[in-house]
Enzyme design. Structure first.
Site, short mmCIF file in Angstrom:
data_model
loop_
_atom_site.label_atom_id
_atom_site.label_comp_id
_atom_site.label_asym_id
_atom_site.label_seq_id
_atom_site.Cartn_x
_atom_site.Cartn_y
_atom_site.Cartn_z
N HIS A 54 -40.45 -11.53 -17.82
CA HIS A 54 -40.08 -11.15 -18.89
C HIS A 54 -40.97 -10.00 -19.64
O HIS A 54 -41.74 -9.49 -19.13
CB HIS A 54 -39.96 -12.33 -20.07
N GLU A 56 -42.49 -9.77 -22.30
CA GLU A 56 -43.79 -9.83 -23.02
C GLU A 56 -44.73 -9.69 -21.79
O GLU A 56 -45.75 -9.52 -21.95
CB GLU A 56 -43.80 -11.13 -23.51
N SER A 172 0.28 7.48 -13.83
CA SER A 172 -0.84 7.70 -14.98
C SER A 172 -2.13 8.27 -14.54
O SER A 172 -3.31 8.42 -15.31
CB SER A 172 -1.33 5.94 -15.30
#
Length: 363
Positions: A54, A56, A172
């Site tokens: 993580h 931290e 398109s």
């Protein structure tokens, strides 16, 4: 709570770091962390992908002993539970961090408030709410899944200025220019899944992959196909297995698709079509945070009518093609303007020769 100019600058940096995980962290949230001691940044980190360290933990690793007495700026409340990695709240406490400033509390019921609680109980000064709206926007899909049980659904469409997505004969390609198409691929890349309908698959045979920009993770592809009419040769069935939402229990078709590795979700509504609201809940259970829709005007209209659309991503090309061409949304005719679906414009800018509009239905 009053925050200083330094607090704002450090949290802005943490948010910028978190944004580096925009395309890779799913199903985890995008999180950044900055450690500052005596006015000097001593550690930085951002979460890259699920199962890895993580933000931290990475910032603490970089800071080493300099983390003691520092202030940690984290874009999301540090986790307090064991998942695939240890609790970040405990790591901050063990490192001797003196103060933790959080942008937003974690909407995950396993965490919400508990990480800050654990920090305070250990004598760490805490504060939250700094640049909270920016942090929520960065993780809007994660927030949606945790609070509503369903992903954030973003519907992308490209049209002419008179609101047409294709000529009457179906042509398109290409309404928008290369810059707008590349921008559309950037939005694809951040999504957990790309969703389309069988009409688009039959008409355009799209791959629905990220190709115009570098991308290390291809989003899951989801097809709504009530009768399982998809051809075995369709490009969407090639490569990684996809999820198919259907109302059909045709044993031969089901066996052919499941034997090829595809996952089928049987979600019929009373009309014999796919229950779109139930599909949103199922996609939430699959841990999908953001869904990117590229479909035709029929499915676009159905998703809007059933309240499944959270955000519109519209590219408008500077051309006019007339009333006979195909429109954006198949919506019922109105007799009063006060019953129209109202939108809030969130962003408007020029991308190449085209205009990009980001709007959200008013709740």
């Amino acid at each position: 709570m009053t925050f200083s100019a330094i607090d704002h600058a450090c949290m802005a940096r943490a948010l910028a770091l978190a944004g580096q995980g925009l395309n890779t962290t799913t199903p985890n949230p995008r999180v950044g962390c900055v450690l500052v001691r005596n006015g000097t940044t001593v550690g930085e980190g951002w979460h890259r992908r699920a199962g890895e360290a993580h933000a931290e933990a990475l910032a603490l690793r970089q800071a080493g002993e300099h983390a003691r007495g520092a202030t940690a700026y984290v874009t999301l409340e540090p986790c307090s539970h064991y998942g695939r990695t240890p609790p970040c709240a405990d790591a901050l406490i063990a490192a001797g961090v003196a103060r933790v400033v959080v942008a937003m509390e974690d909407p995950n019921p396993l965490v919400s408030g508990r990480g800050l609680e654990r920090l305070r109980a250990s004598g760490v000064i805490t504060a939250h709410g700094l640049l909270e709206q920016e942090a929520r926007e960065l993780n809007i899909g994660f927030h949606s899944r945790m609070t509503r049980g369903r992903p954030w659904l973003r519907l992308k469409a490209a049209s002419t200025l008179d609101g047409k997505t294709a000529l009457n004969n179906g042509v398109s390609q290409w309404i928008t220019g290369p810059a707008a198409r590349a921008d559309g691929h950037r939005w694809r890349a951040r999504a957990c899944a790309i969703l389309t309908g069988i009409g688009t698959v039959k008409g355009d045979d799209p791959e629905l992959t990220v190709r115009a920009i570098p991308c290390e993770r291809q989003p899951l592809r989801v097809l709504i196909d009530a009768r399982l009419d998809v051809s075995p040769a369709a490009r969407i069935l090639q490569g990684e297995p996809i999820v198919i939402a259907t109302a059909s229990q045709d044993t031969e078709k089901v066996a052919r698709l499941t034997d090829a590795g595809h996952r089928l979700l049987l979600l019929p509504n009373d009309g014999g079509k796919v229950d779109l609201s139930a599909l949103m809940n199922e996609l939430g259970r699959l841990n999908l945070n953001e869904i990117h829709v590229e479909a035709g005007f029929k499915l676009n209209g159905s998703l809007l009518r059933e309240g499944c659309v959270d955000e519109l991503l519209l590219y408008l090309a500077p051309m006019l093609v007339g009333d006979a061409a195909q429109g954006l949304f198949n919506l019922p005719a109105l007799t009063r303007l006060d019953t129209a679906l109202r939108l809030d414009i969130r962003d408007l800018r020029q991308i190449g020769d085209d205009l990009r509009v980001i709007a959200r239905p008013r709740s």
